[in-house]
Design an enzyme around this catalytic site. Sequence first.
Site, PDB file in Angstrom:
ATOM      1  N   LYS A  90       7.750  -1.959   3.574  1.00  0.00           N
ATOM      2  CA  LYS A  90       6.553  -1.567   4.222  1.00  0.00           C
ATOM      3  C   LYS A  90       6.735   0.031   4.628  1.00  0.00           C
ATOM      4  O   LYS A  90       7.822   0.429   4.677  1.00  0.00           O
ATOM      5  CB  LYS A  90       6.289  -2.258   5.493  1.00  0.00           C
ATOM      6  CG  LYS A  90       5.357  -3.264   5.476  1.00  0.00           C
ATOM      7  CD  LYS A  90       5.192  -3.749   6.835  1.00  0.00           C
ATOM      8  CE  LYS A  90       3.937  -3.749   7.436  1.00  0.00           C
ATOM      9  NZ  LYS A  90       2.899  -4.505   6.969  1.00  0.00           N
TER      10      LYS A  90
ATOM     11  N   CYS B 242       8.970  -7.255   3.190  1.00  0.00           N
ATOM     12  CA  CYS B 242       8.227  -6.498   4.141  1.00  0.00           C
ATOM     13  C   CYS B 242       9.381  -5.373   4.650  1.00  0.00           C
ATOM     14  O   CYS B 242       8.742  -4.270   5.312  1.00  0.00           O
ATOM     15  CB  CYS B 242       7.941  -7.324   5.467  1.00  0.00           C
ATOM     16  SG  CYS B 242       6.246  -7.673   5.435  1.00  0.00           S
TER      17      CYS B 242
END
Length: 722
Positions: free
Chosen positions: A407, A404
Site C-alpha cells: 500500500k 497490503c
Amino acid sequence: MNTTDVPLTQDLVLVGGGHAHALVLRKWGMNPLPGARLTVINPGPTAPYTGMLPGHVAGHYSRDTLEIDLVRLCRFAGARLILAHATDIDRTARLIKVEGQGPVAYDVASIDIGITASMSIPGFDEHAVGAKPLDIYAQRWRDFVAAAKDGSADPTVAVIGGGVAGCELAHAMSHALRQAGVEPHVTVIEAGPQISGVGDMARRKLLSAMAQAGITLRTDARVTGIEATQVLFDGQEAVAAALTVGAAGAFPHGWLSKTDLPLIDGFIETVPDLSIKGDPSVFAVGDCAAMPFAPRPKAGVFAVRATPVLHHNLRAALSGGPRKTFKPQKNYLKLISLGGKSAMAEKFGVALSSPLFWRWKDRIDRAFMDKLDHLPQMKAAKVPAIAALGTREILQDKPLCGGCGAKVGGVLLADALSTLGTPANPQVVTGVGDDAAVIKLPGGGFQVLSTDHLRAVVHDPVQMTRIAAVHALGDVWAMGAKPQVALSSLILPRMSPPLQARTLREITDTARAVFEAAGVTLVGGHTTMGAELTIGFTVTGTRETMPITIADAQPGDVLLLTRPIGSGVMMAAHMQGIARGRDVAKTLAMMEQPQSQQADILHEAHAMTDVTGFGLAGHVLAMCKASGLRATLTRSDIPIYEGARALSDAGVASSLLSANRDNAPTAGIDDPLLYDPQTAGGLLAALPQAAAEIALKQLQDKGLQGWIIGSLQSGPPAVTLA
C-alpha cells in the site's frame, strides 16, 4: 523465478515432496527454466527426511531438524505450493485432481509421493500406526512417549516387520522410553523365520544388539488382529502393545490403483529416463516408483541419486532437449541406527558396529538437510552506477512487500484524497475515510461500495484469490452490511493463451466459490496482463439501517479483535526465505478464512473496521479520531500469529512499516507489530464490555476466536500501548 519479460508457456507439476523433488526444487531455484511455471502438490508444508527418523524417535533430533521445509524451498524455486492431497490423474486432459479444489493442469508432471506402511490387518486403522507417512507416525510417537512418561500409557510397543526399518525403529523407541524414565517392553514381529534385508553377519549383530536392549523378536508370526492393548496371532500367544507400529514392507498409496497409470504391484512403472511406461510427459521417482529396468530395494539413497537425472529430464521434457538414462548402483552402504548414538554399517556382506558409524551417519544426514535448509543467497537487484537522485536509496531499501504491505502510506493517501471534499451527490452519505462508501438507496436502506486489489503474496493463484476475496469482503462485513455483488480486477503475468485460460479458470472458479458462500454474485470484471499477478475485487453490500462506521464508538467501549496480527512481518520473512514454513502455512490458512459469521455476531457494534494495510495502530487511531476518543491497548492481550513475534524481534519488517509509524504514532510501549500491515486482517469492533463478553461466547460456540485487546476513553484522539 522467471523474469518479467519472459512469458510463461509450460506447466511443470511435482506431485509429492519426496527427497528427489526437494532436491529438484533446490536446483530449480538456482537455475530456473525460463518460461516454465512450477507447481508442487503436497499434503503438508514440510516433508520428513527418512534418514533422520530413527534419530528423531530416539530423541537425538528435534522435529525441525527432521523436516524439509517445502514452503521455503518452493519460495526459493519460485514455485506455487498447494497444500492438499492429489487424488487422481487424467492423462488425456493432463489434469491432476486435488482434494478440496479444482484440478491442476500440467504439461509435464512428476510423482514422488513415497509409500505407506498402513496394513490390511483387522484393527490396524483403529489401533496402530504405519511407520510411513513419517509425519503421522512421528506425531503419534511423540504423544505416546508423553503418555508413557506420565503413566497414562503402558510402555509396551510392538513393531510389525523385522526388516531394517522395523529393527531401527524398535531400537530407537526402546532407547527413547528409557531416556524418558520408563522401562520399555518392545517386541519386533516378523512373519518369516529371521530378520530380513541384511546379510548373515549384520543379522547376527542386530540380534545381539536387540538382546542387549531387551528387545524381543517374535518370528514365524502371522498377525490376525490388533486391539488397543495387544497384537493377536494365529497359533501364538498375544503380545502386549499400547502402541503398535507397522513397518512390514512398502505399500503403495491407494489412489494410484484407481488411475490408468502403468503399475507393478501397485507401484508406478518407469523406464530408464524415469518417465512412466508409455507416457514421456509423466515421471515417477522414489519409493512410489518401480524400476523393472534396474530392480532395487525401496531405499532413499536411490531417490537422491536419481535427482540429477530427473532434474535434467524434466527440463528436457519442457524444452524439447535430449534425455539422460538413470543407472542406479547395485551395492550401497547401509547405516543402521542402534538406538543410542551407535550404528551398524553393512556393505558387501561385511558388517561393523560402533559409535563412529553413528557419527558418520549423522554427518551424512546433516549434510543432506543443510543443503535444503541453507539455500544459496540470490543476488539482489543491481543498483545502476548512474541513476536519478533518490533511486539508489529506494533500491537499497527493503524489497516491496505483497498484499497490503504494498500500500501507499496513509499520510500520502490522506493528502491526495483531501481535495475530494464533501460529496456533491446527496445520496452519498459517507465517502473518504471509512471502510466503504455509504450510499442511500432511493427505495430505502443503504448500499456500501468498496474496492481492493492485492499484489500477490504467494505464487498460487487459487490461494491468492481466496485471500483477495476475503480481504475485499472485509470492508463490507465491517460495516455490518450483507455482501451483494462483486467485480474482479485482474493482472496476470505475461503467459501463453493456454496458461492464461488455465489461470483464469482457477481464479474465476475460486472467486465464485468464496463469493457464493458469502451470498455474493460475481458478475464479471476486467483482466489485463502485466509484470506480476495482482488480484482485486469491487464489492457492494446492503443494509436496511445505517451501516456501522468508525465514528460512533462510545467511552467505556472495549475493542474486540477477531484475528491475530503479524501477517505483514510473516510475509516479509517469507519473501526473504527466513520464515518457518509451518508458520507461513498457518498464517495463510487463517487469511483465507471468511469472516461472515464474525460479522453477524458483531452486527450491533457501536463502531467497526477491518485491520488491514495501516496496521492495528492505524485503524484504532482512525476510529479514535472519528469518534473523538482515546484508546488504551494491552500488549499481552493482542493475539500474534505464531512465529511473528520472533521475526519482529529479529528486525524483520514490512516495507510499509515506516510509513505506518508516521501515520499513527502511539504512546507507551513501542512494538513494531502494532504498525504491521495486515492482509485479510481481523474485524475490530467497539462495543460495551457486557456485549463483548457475549460476543466472545458466541464466537467460541461456533469454533471461532476473538480477543478483547483494549478499551476506549474520553479524551483527545490517541493510542497508548500498555
